[in-house]
Design a protein around this motif. Structure first.
Motif, PDB file in Angstrom:
ATOM      1  N   GLN A  36      -2.626  -1.392   5.404  1.00  0.00           N
ATOM      2  CA  GLN A  36      -1.445  -1.423   4.534  1.00  0.00           C
ATOM      3  C   GLN A  36      -0.680  -0.130   4.789  1.00  0.00           C
ATOM      4  O   GLN A  36      -0.904   0.868   4.096  1.00  0.00           O
ATOM      5  CB  GLN A  36      -1.850  -1.520   3.060  1.00  0.00           C
ATOM      6  CG  GLN A  36      -2.634  -2.756   2.731  1.00  0.00           C
ATOM      7  CD  GLN A  36      -3.109  -2.743   1.284  1.00  0.00           C
ATOM      8  OE1 GLN A  36      -3.033  -1.735   0.583  1.00  0.00           O
ATOM      9  NE2 GLN A  36      -3.604  -3.867   0.834  1.00  0.00           N
ATOM     10  N   PRO A  37       0.205  -0.123   5.790  1.00  0.00           N
ATOM     11  CA  PRO A  37       0.883   1.118   6.178  1.00  0.00           C
ATOM     12  C   PRO A  37       1.477   1.861   4.978  1.00  0.00           C
ATOM     13  O   PRO A  37       2.123   1.285   4.120  1.00  0.00           O
ATOM     14  CB  PRO A  37       1.988   0.629   7.127  1.00  0.00           C
ATOM     15  CG  PRO A  37       1.418  -0.630   7.702  1.00  0.00           C
ATOM     16  CD  PRO A  37       0.640  -1.259   6.579  1.00  0.00           C
ATOM     17  N   GLY A  38       1.211   3.157   4.948  1.00  0.00           N
ATOM     18  CA  GLY A  38       1.695   4.002   3.861  1.00  0.00           C
ATOM     19  C   GLY A  38       0.818   3.990   2.621  1.00  0.00           C
ATOM     20  O   GLY A  38       1.041   4.765   1.696  1.00  0.00           O
ATOM     21  N   ARG A  39      -0.221   3.140   2.599  1.00  0.00           N
ATOM     22  CA  ARG A  39      -1.085   3.065   1.413  1.00  0.00           C
ATOM     23  C   ARG A  39      -2.563   3.240   1.748  1.00  0.00           C
ATOM     24  O   ARG A  39      -3.393   3.327   0.858  1.00  0.00           O
ATOM     25  CB  ARG A  39      -0.878   1.724   0.712  1.00  0.00           C
ATOM     26  CG  ARG A  39       0.513   1.597   0.136  1.00  0.00           C
ATOM     27  CD  ARG A  39       0.778   0.309  -0.565  1.00  0.00           C
ATOM     28  NE  ARG A  39      -0.376  -0.267  -1.217  1.00  0.00           N
ATOM     29  CZ  ARG A  39      -0.431  -1.511  -1.651  1.00  0.00           C
ATOM     30  NH1 ARG A  39       0.601  -2.301  -1.505  1.00  0.00           N
ATOM     31  NH2 ARG A  39      -1.506  -1.975  -2.229  1.00  0.00           N
ATOM     32  N   ASP A  40      -2.887   3.271   3.025  1.00  0.00           N
ATOM     33  CA  ASP A  40      -4.294   3.352   3.423  1.00  0.00           C
ATOM     34  C   ASP A  40      -4.882   4.742   3.223  1.00  0.00           C
ATOM     35  O   ASP A  40      -6.028   4.876   2.817  1.00  0.00           O
ATOM     36  CB  ASP A  40      -4.459   2.963   4.894  1.00  0.00           C
ATOM     37  CG  ASP A  40      -4.077   1.519   5.143  1.00  0.00           C
ATOM     38  OD1 ASP A  40      -4.559   0.653   4.404  1.00  0.00           O
ATOM     39  OD2 ASP A  40      -3.296   1.270   6.076  1.00  0.00           O
ATOM     40  N   VAL A  41      -4.117   5.766   3.558  1.00  0.00           N
ATOM     41  CA  VAL A  41      -4.618   7.136   3.479  1.00  0.00           C
ATOM     42  C   VAL A  41      -3.738   7.898   2.498  1.00  0.00           C
ATOM     43  O   VAL A  41      -2.576   8.186   2.776  1.00  0.00           O
ATOM     44  CB  VAL A  41      -4.609   7.824   4.858  1.00  0.00           C
ATOM     45  CG1 VAL A  41      -5.185   9.231   4.731  1.00  0.00           C
ATOM     46  CG2 VAL A  41      -5.405   7.004   5.863  1.00  0.00           C
ATOM     47  N   ILE A  54      -0.203  10.290   3.213  1.00  0.00           N
ATOM     48  CA  ILE A  54       0.039  11.243   4.291  1.00  0.00           C
ATOM     49  C   ILE A  54       0.277  10.419   5.558  1.00  0.00           C
ATOM     50  O   ILE A  54      -0.044   9.231   5.601  1.00  0.00           O
ATOM     51  CB  ILE A  54      -1.135  12.230   4.484  1.00  0.00           C
ATOM     52  CG1 ILE A  54      -2.415  11.502   4.905  1.00  0.00           C
ATOM     53  CG2 ILE A  54      -1.352  13.058   3.232  1.00  0.00           C
ATOM     54  CD1 ILE A  54      -3.520  12.433   5.389  1.00  0.00           C
ATOM     55  N   THR A  55       0.812  11.047   6.584  1.00  0.00           N
ATOM     56  CA  THR A  55       1.061  10.319   7.824  1.00  0.00           C
ATOM     57  C   THR A  55      -0.255  10.133   8.579  1.00  0.00           C
ATOM     58  O   THR A  55      -1.102  11.033   8.622  1.00  0.00           O
ATOM     59  CB  THR A  55       2.068  11.072   8.712  1.00  0.00           C
ATOM     60  OG1 THR A  55       1.564  12.363   8.983  1.00  0.00           O
ATOM     61  CG2 THR A  55       3.425  11.166   8.030  1.00  0.00           C
ATOM     62  N   TYR A  56      -0.402   8.963   9.180  1.00  0.00           N
ATOM     63  CA  TYR A  56      -1.618   8.644   9.921  1.00  0.00           C
ATOM     64  C   TYR A  56      -1.324   7.540  10.921  1.00  0.00           C
ATOM     65  O   TYR A  56      -0.293   6.864  10.839  1.00  0.00           O
ATOM     66  CB  TYR A  56      -2.747   8.214   8.977  1.00  0.00           C
ATOM     67  CG  TYR A  56      -2.424   6.967   8.188  1.00  0.00           C
ATOM     68  CD1 TYR A  56      -2.764   5.711   8.673  1.00  0.00           C
ATOM     69  CD2 TYR A  56      -1.752   7.035   6.975  1.00  0.00           C
ATOM     70  CE1 TYR A  56      -2.451   4.556   7.954  1.00  0.00           C
ATOM     71  CE2 TYR A  56      -1.439   5.905   6.259  1.00  0.00           C
ATOM     72  CZ  TYR A  56      -1.789   4.667   6.762  1.00  0.00           C
ATOM     73  OH  TYR A  56      -1.474   3.538   6.059  1.00  0.00           O
ATOM     74  N   SER A  57      -2.252   7.350  11.849  1.00  0.00           N
ATOM     75  CA  SER A  57      -2.167   6.261  12.823  1.00  0.00           C
ATOM     76  C   SER A  57      -3.588   5.832  13.179  1.00  0.00           C
ATOM     77  O   SER A  57      -4.560   6.449  12.735  1.00  0.00           O
ATOM     78  CB  SER A  57      -1.417   6.722  14.081  1.00  0.00           C
ATOM     79  OG  SER A  57      -2.117   7.796  14.690  1.00  0.00           O
ATOM     80  N   GLU A  58      -3.697   4.796  13.970  1.00  0.00           N
ATOM     81  CA  GLU A  58      -5.004   4.308  14.452  1.00  0.00           C
ATOM     82  C   GLU A  58      -5.993   4.062  13.311  1.00  0.00           C
ATOM     83  O   GLU A  58      -7.170   4.397  13.416  1.00  0.00           O
ATOM     84  CB  GLU A  58      -5.609   5.290  15.465  1.00  0.00           C
ATOM     85  CG  GLU A  58      -4.719   5.611  16.640  1.00  0.00           C
ATOM     86  CD  GLU A  58      -4.352   4.407  17.475  1.00  0.00           C
ATOM     87  OE1 GLU A  58      -5.221   3.536  17.693  1.00  0.00           O
ATOM     88  OE2 GLU A  58      -3.183   4.315  17.893  1.00  0.00           O
ATOM     89  N   PHE A  59      -5.543   3.439  12.249  1.00  0.00           N
ATOM     90  CA  PHE A  59      -6.376   3.214  11.065  1.00  0.00           C
ATOM     91  C   PHE A  59      -7.339   2.050  11.296  1.00  0.00           C
ATOM     92  O   PHE A  59      -6.943   0.981  11.761  1.00  0.00           O
ATOM     93  CB  PHE A  59      -5.491   2.907   9.855  1.00  0.00           C
ATOM     94  CG  PHE A  59      -6.252   2.676   8.591  1.00  0.00           C
ATOM     95  CD1 PHE A  59      -6.728   3.729   7.850  1.00  0.00           C
ATOM     96  CD2 PHE A  59      -6.491   1.380   8.144  1.00  0.00           C
ATOM     97  CE1 PHE A  59      -7.435   3.511   6.677  1.00  0.00           C
ATOM     98  CE2 PHE A  59      -7.196   1.150   6.978  1.00  0.00           C
ATOM     99  CZ  PHE A  59      -7.673   2.223   6.241  1.00  0.00           C
ATOM    100  N   ARG A  60      -8.615   2.264  10.983  1.00  0.00           N
ATOM    101  CA  ARG A  60      -9.659   1.228  11.001  1.00  0.00           C
ATOM    102  C   ARG A  60     -10.509   1.411   9.755  1.00  0.00           C
ATOM    103  O   ARG A  60     -10.861   2.542   9.413  1.00  0.00           O
ATOM    104  CB  ARG A  60     -10.578   1.375  12.215  1.00  0.00           C
ATOM    105  CG  ARG A  60      -9.976   1.024  13.526  1.00  0.00           C
ATOM    106  CD  ARG A  60     -10.963   1.205  14.682  1.00  0.00           C
ATOM    107  NE  ARG A  60     -12.230   0.526  14.430  1.00  0.00           N
ATOM    108  CZ  ARG A  60     -13.369   0.840  15.050  1.00  0.00           C
ATOM    109  NH1 ARG A  60     -13.406   1.833  15.905  1.00  0.00           N
ATOM    110  NH2 ARG A  60     -14.476   0.176  14.786  1.00  0.00           N
ATOM    111  N   ALA A  61     -10.844   0.318   9.074  1.00  0.00           N
ATOM    112  CA  ALA A  61     -11.667   0.443   7.865  1.00  0.00           C
ATOM    113  C   ALA A  61     -12.512  -0.802   7.667  1.00  0.00           C
ATOM    114  O   ALA A  61     -12.150  -1.901   8.100  1.00  0.00           O
ATOM    115  CB  ALA A  61     -10.787   0.671   6.642  1.00  0.00           C
TER     116      ALA A  61
END
Length: 176
Positions: A36-41, A54-61
């Motif tokens: 969920q871009p902008g809500r994951d981290v 915060i800004t992030y990329s390459e999210f896996r969970a």
């Protein structure tokens, strides 16, 4: 002869039950978390109630409905841990929880070593994701990030049977 057959049935049943237990503990209940871009981290600012992304990329969970502390996530960020420490609430005594071996981006032992050596910093991502459970987010100096759920003070008191104090939110009732 019937004793040997009975022993074989018991051994085969035990092997099947052990295999099923292993499968369900390591693989069965986990599912991939949809990004969920902008809500994951998100991190909790030091003087605020609501977390900020915060800004992030390459999210896996991954997560599992069988326990509120099975959530694990990995990501990359350009935010430096020192810069984040100036704004966001630090996590006290963070202890990364191990992930299943097949979720290879989350190495709890290496992360714990990085936290102890000061190569990573941990922050409160969100308080009470589930009752008594906070989301912890750690960021390393080289831009790797990790998130996991951990019991907070209210959760530890609830699960060990200690009297929960007034500083804890009300426990949700069944069905909520």
């Amino acid at each position: 002869m019937s004793g040997k057959i009975l022993a074989m049935i018991v051994l085969v049943s035990a092997a099947i039950a052990g295999g099923a237990l292993y499968y369900f503990q390591i693989y069965g209940y986990y599912y991939d978390v949809a990004a969920q871009p902008g809500r994951d981290v998100m991190l909790l600012p030091q003087d605020a109630e609501a977390p900020e992304p915060i800004t992030y990329s390459e999210f896996r969970a991954i997560d599992a409905d069988s326990s509120p502390i099975r959530y694990r996530a990995c990501f990359e960020t350009e935010a430096a841990p020192e810069a984040l420490a100036a704004t966001y609430m630090p996590a006290e005594a963070p202890e990364p929880l191990t992930a299943p071996g097949w979720f290879d981006c989350f190495d709890a032992v290496a992360l714990a070593d990085d936290l102890a050596a000061g190569r990573a910093r941990a922050f409160i991502g969100q308080k009470n994701v589930h009752f008594g459970v906070d989301r912890i987010v750690a960021v390393t100096a080289d831009g790797r990030g990790y998130a996991w759920n951990a019991l907070n003070n209210c959760g530890r008191k609830t699960y060990d049977g200690t009297q929960v104090g007034e500083d804890c939110p009300p426990r949700p009732t069944a069905g909520q």
